[in-house]
Scaffold this active site. Structure first.
Site, short mmCIF file in Angstrom:
data_model
loop_
_atom_site.label_atom_id
_atom_site.label_comp_id
_atom_site.label_asym_id
_atom_site.label_seq_id
_atom_site.Cartn_x
_atom_site.Cartn_y
_atom_site.Cartn_z
N HIS A 19 0.87 -1.18 0.00
CA HIS A 19 0.00 0.00 0.00
C HIS A 19 0.91 1.23 0.00
O HIS A 19 1.61 1.46 0.99
CB HIS A 19 -0.91 0.01 1.23
CG HIS A 19 -1.81 -1.17 1.31
ND1 HIS A 19 -3.06 -1.19 0.74
CD2 HIS A 19 -1.64 -2.40 1.87
CE1 HIS A 19 -3.64 -2.36 0.96
NE2 HIS A 19 -2.79 -3.12 1.64
N GLU A 200 -7.29 -12.39 6.43
CA GLU A 200 -6.29 -11.81 7.34
C GLU A 200 -6.88 -11.86 8.74
O GLU A 200 -6.49 -12.65 9.57
CB GLU A 200 -5.95 -10.37 6.93
CG GLU A 200 -4.93 -9.70 7.85
CD GLU A 200 -4.73 -8.21 7.55
OE1 GLU A 200 -3.74 -7.67 8.05
OE2 GLU A 200 -5.57 -7.61 6.85
N ASP A 278 3.35 -5.00 2.80
CA ASP A 278 2.05 -4.44 3.19
C ASP A 278 2.15 -2.92 3.39
O ASP A 278 1.94 -2.16 2.45
CB ASP A 278 1.53 -5.14 4.44
CG ASP A 278 0.03 -5.06 4.61
OD1 ASP A 278 -0.64 -4.43 3.78
OD2 ASP A 278 -0.49 -5.64 5.57
#
Length: 337
Positions: A19, A200, A278
């Protein structure tokens, strides 16, 4: 350990779960805040880092959205991208498929064009400076409704030839993939690849929904798939890529200790796992640190490291000829080391 770190650093690899807003380091946050005259609720970089003590996904998201307030101009987004690429270039990364959250910006009055043009400029500059290729994936925020996602898809239309796919991120629990069935169908009809965060914090059922209702090409995270043997068998049979993020899982308490992370078990079960960072500024590690920390904690073998590298290119959205070139680079590196 030094030899292992050096081998990992030089091993050609791709990052498929990043991200870009989550690569905003506190130093850059303060720099952009000064440049844009944005008041931050923190006085020092150290205060920001102290605030990064999360206990769950929502705690992280709260500060993540707060930090994004400093991103206001195309230059900001380009600087953000270049800062990330500079870090990941040192980790042996050759290709990145990065996520961005347009709704995080449009909801606070920053036009879609500002974010996307800034990121595309940064990606182009990074390819010239570091030789890293990249693709852009637009993510819908799942805590918002599907109509908001449709509005984002419409806003993206002038750039769809430069956007590779769409994803689904933000708060997982209580927001199943099925909530976005229509907009994912519309995205597919526009020729976009599909990915979604699932498994997740959410249950294995969310992974089933991502596969069967959304028709995704990749699963982001997917840890909790291991709770369902039938799901594991399907993921392995179909060669579905899982974009696993070990240090994120540790920081958000998805695992209590990296030594019990399921990455090695995933490989043993024949799952097409990859290693990714991430939101590295918030979770304490970029791509190389995720690889090295995981390898040490769970005892990954050299062969397993090579498998992870190959998985990262095979699971990418590159064309077959480009994949073949990168896979050949992996083989050449292994042969020489």
């Amino acid at each position: 350990m030094t030899d292992l770190s050096a081998f990992i650093r030089g091993l050609p690899k791709a990052e498929l779960h990043l991200h870009i807003e989550g690569s905003l380091e506190p130093e850059l946050m303060f720099e952009l805040a000064r440049r844009n005259r944005v008041a931050l609720p923190f006085k020092t970089v150290e205060e920001v880092r102290t605030a990064y003590a999360f206990s769950n996904l929502q705690d992280f998201l709260d500060i993540y959205y707060q930090g994004a307030q400093v991103l206001l101009t195309e230059e900001d987004f380009q600087d953000l991208a270049m800062a990330y690429f500079r870090r990941v270039a040192a980790d042996g990364c050759r290709h990145v498929e990065l996520f961005f959250d347009p709704q995080t910006h449009t909801d606070r009055g920053v036009p879609f064009q500002v974010a996307v043009d800034g990121l595309l400029a940064g990606m182009k500059a990074a390819e010239g400076a570091f030789g890293i290729t990249s693709k852009l994936i637009l993510c819908y925020l799942r805590h918002l409704d599907e109509d908001a996602a449709f509005a984002t898809l419409k806003a993206a239309e002038p750039w769809l030839d430069r956007i590779t796919g769409v994803g689904l991120d933000s708060s997982e629990v209580g927001h199943p993939p099925s909530k976005f069935a229509r907009v994912f169908k519309a995205s597919r009809e526009r020729g976009l690849k599909l990915v979604a965060h699932a498994g997740e914090e959410g249950p294995p059922e969310y992974v089933w929904e991502a596969l069967d209702i959304l028709g995704v090409d990749r699963i982001d995270h997917g840890n909790r798939s291991l709770e369902d043997a039938r799901l594991v068998e399907r993921l392995a049979r179909e060669g579905m890529t899982l974009t696993v993020c070990p240090l994120s899982n540790l920081k958000l308490c998805v695992v209590d200790d990296l030594k019990v992370h399921p990455l090695k078990r995933m490989l043993g079960l024949g799952l097409h796992a990859t290693v990714n960072s991430d939101d590295p500024a918030y979770f304490g590690g970029y791509l190389g640190e995720n690889w090295t920390a995981s390898a040490t904690a769970v005892g990954l073998t050299r062969d397993e490291l090579v498998t992870l590298a190959r998985n990262s290119f095979e699971g990418s959205f590159l064309g077959e000829a480009e994949k073949a070139q990168y896979l050949a680079a992996v083989d050449a590196y292994v042969a020489a080391n």
